[in-house]
Design a protein around this motif. Structure first.
Motif, PDB file in Angstrom:
ATOM      1  N   ASP A 341       0.810  -1.216   0.000  1.00 19.13           N
ATOM      2  CA  ASP A 341       0.000   0.000   0.000  1.00 19.13           C
ATOM      3  C   ASP A 341       0.841   1.263   0.000  1.00 19.13           C
ATOM      4  OD1 ASP A 341       1.051  -0.277   2.523  1.00 19.13           O
ATOM      5  OD2 ASP A 341      -0.856  -0.083   3.588  1.00 19.13           O
ATOM      6  N   ALA A 343       2.657   2.346   2.398  1.00 22.25           N
ATOM      7  CA  ALA A 343       2.922   2.789   3.763  1.00 22.25           C
ATOM      8  C   ALA A 343       4.200   2.136   4.280  1.00 22.25           C
ATOM      9  CB  ALA A 343       1.747   2.453   4.676  1.00 22.25           C
ATOM     10  N   ARG A 360       2.022   1.195  11.377  1.00 12.73           N
ATOM     11  CA  ARG A 360       1.859   1.536   9.960  1.00 12.73           C
ATOM     12  C   ARG A 360       1.921   3.052   9.847  1.00 12.73           C
ATOM     13  NH1 ARG A 360      -1.842   3.608   6.554  1.00 12.73           N
ATOM     14  NH2 ARG A 360      -1.880   2.820   4.402  1.00 12.73           N
ATOM     15  N   ASP A 362       1.852   6.461   7.676  1.00  9.08           N
ATOM     16  CA  ASP A 362       1.435   7.110   6.429  1.00  9.08           C
ATOM     17  C   ASP A 362       2.441   8.215   6.136  1.00  9.08           C
ATOM     18  OD1 ASP A 362       0.267   8.462   4.358  1.00  9.08           O
ATOM     19  OD2 ASP A 362      -1.589   8.956   5.412  1.00  9.08           O
ATOM     20  N   ASN A 363       3.186   8.079   5.044  1.00  8.45           N
ATOM     21  CA  ASN A 363       4.245   9.050   4.767  1.00  8.45           C
ATOM     22  C   ASN A 363       3.807  10.198   3.878  1.00  8.45           C
ATOM     23  OD1 ASN A 363       4.008   7.691   2.372  1.00  8.45           O
ATOM     24  ND2 ASN A 363       6.193   7.374   2.052  1.00  8.45           N
ATOM     25  N   SER A 364       2.517  10.449   3.798  1.00  9.23           N
ATOM     26  CA  SER A 364       2.039  11.560   2.974  1.00  9.23           C
ATOM     27  C   SER A 364       2.194  12.897   3.667  1.00  9.23           C
ATOM     28  CB  SER A 364       0.571  11.348   2.595  1.00  9.23           C
ATOM     29  OG  SER A 364      -0.240  11.301   3.759  1.00  9.23           O
TER      30      SER A 364
END
Length: 393
Positions: A341, A343, A360, A362-364
């Motif tokens: 995904d 992540a 997990r 989220d690198n956004s």
């Protein structure tokens, strides 16, 4: 081994602007000295647990020599699938502080080859001439091929015997051979193994042939106003870059000089050069499909200071360095991988029993590094051919 290499370019100084911190969720809980992570071909996440030791062969801990550590068959591999957490392999050898079960060493890492076959790395090599492995469990210090259907492990490389034959004088305080294969990666038909205690990276074919040392890291030195202090390099993670070169993360040994851990690149000549510096206690690294490199700090300060907040740091291809997560639930960070995904999955609280987690991330969204000016070596483009626990001493 084949390498397509990129020539080393210039140093880049990046100005980082504040943005919102990355969000994360907990996908696994209650793990015992959680370590390596890897996604299988079915999309499941597999996690190694180094275990809590046992009551056999007790001796002085080489991490904390004033405490006892004991051996037992308490290591495991856990699978996370469809939100369910399950131990699919148990009774793996483990060595941990007694009676707390902290600082475990055992099942250190897991990876899959291109055909989907799983391989398991068990650390803490011991003298092959002594019986230091718990009954009814595999040996310490070996790389195994795994059959999840039968739980059978087939030895691919006996790293313990290899190290002992090469140099039997490197001993831990308890008399074990000084060797702790900590993590590995697979490229084609070859596994590349970071041996933290021996300060080297090895390779071996997946059919078990051609086990050899690729690069050795010499002792390093820091200078104080009164003396020069030598410390071990302690390589931890190993990854294959977009240029097909090897990239290796460094923990550093005691006195754990902060800001002195590097990421090394092994180029066409087989020598390790510094790719990026200024880190503290790195335990793992990996690349994403866009060429971004992710580095994991076990803790942002030397572990003996008691603050175990870790960091997940991104290094973009242009050299921009960005902290995705620092503290805020990430501590004693031991391994990372990138999921299907996109992540980033990180092992947290990896130095203790019963509370280990997989996060997990989220690198956004990102948060800047503490310093606004960060130097990192970038890679220029070239062509050619040539061709990722720990020794704290």
């Amino acid at each position: 081994m084949p390498f397509t290499f990129l020539t080393v370019g210039f140093a880049i100084v990046s100005e980082i602007k504040p943005v919102k911190a990355a969000s994360f969720s907990v996908v696994a809980n209650g793990l015992d000295n959680v370590r390596g992570l890897s996604f299988g071909p079915d999309g499941s996440l597999y996690v190694t647990e180094a275990g809590v030791g046992g009551d056999q062969l007790c001796s002085a801990s080489f991490t904390f020599p004033d405490q006892q550590a004991c051996v037992g068959a308490s290591g495991a591999v856990t699978r996370i699938k469809d939100g369910k957490q399950e131990r699919v392999i148990t009774n793996l050898p483990s060595w941990a502080i007694s009676p707390t079960g902290g600082q475990g060493i055992g099942a250190n890492d897991i990876e899959f080859d291109a055909a989907g076959n799983p391989y398991l790395l068990i650390g803490l090599s011991g003298d092959p001439n002594s019986n230091n492995t718990p009954l009814n469990s595999p040996n310490f210090g070996e790389l195994y091929k795994v059959d999840f259907n039968t739980s059978a492990l087939t030895s691919i490389a006996d790293i313990s015997s290899y190290e002992f034959a090469k140099d039997p004088t490197v001993l831990l305080p308890n008399g074990y051979v000084g060797s702790n294969p900590y993590s590995f990666t697979i490229e084609g038909d070859t596994a590349y193994i970071a041996n933290a205690n021996r300060n080297e990276v090895l390779s071996v074919k997946l059919d078990g042939s051609n086990l050899k040392t690729l690069v050795e890291f010499p002792d390093q030195t820091i200078t104080t106003p009164t003396q020069e202090i030598k410390y071990q390099a302690v390589p931890t993670g190993v990854a294959i870059g977009p240029d097909k070169a090897l990239y290796i993360s460094q923990l550093t040994g005691v006195p754990i000089p902060e800001g002195k851990a590097n990421i090394f690149r092994v180029g066409e000549d087989g020598k390790a050069t510094v790719y990026a510096d200024g880190f503290t206690q790195l335990t793992d690294l990996t690349f994403d499909s866009k060429g971004n490199l992710y580095a994991l700090q076990f803790a942002n300060q030397a572990f003996y200071k008691g603050n175990l907040d870790g960091s997940l740091i991104q290094i973009a291809p242009d050299g921009t360095r960005t902290t995705l997560l620092s503290g805020n639930g990430l501590e004693s960070a031991t391994a990372l991988t990138i999921g299907p995904d996109g992540a980033i999955y990180v092992s947290s609280k990896g130095d203790r029993p019963g509370v280990g987690q997989v996060l997990r991330v989220d690198n956004s969204a990102k948060v800047p590094e503490p310093s606004s000016a960060l130097a990192v070596i970038a890679l220029g483009v070239g062509v050619g051919s040539f061709c990722k626990r720990k020794r704290c001493k």
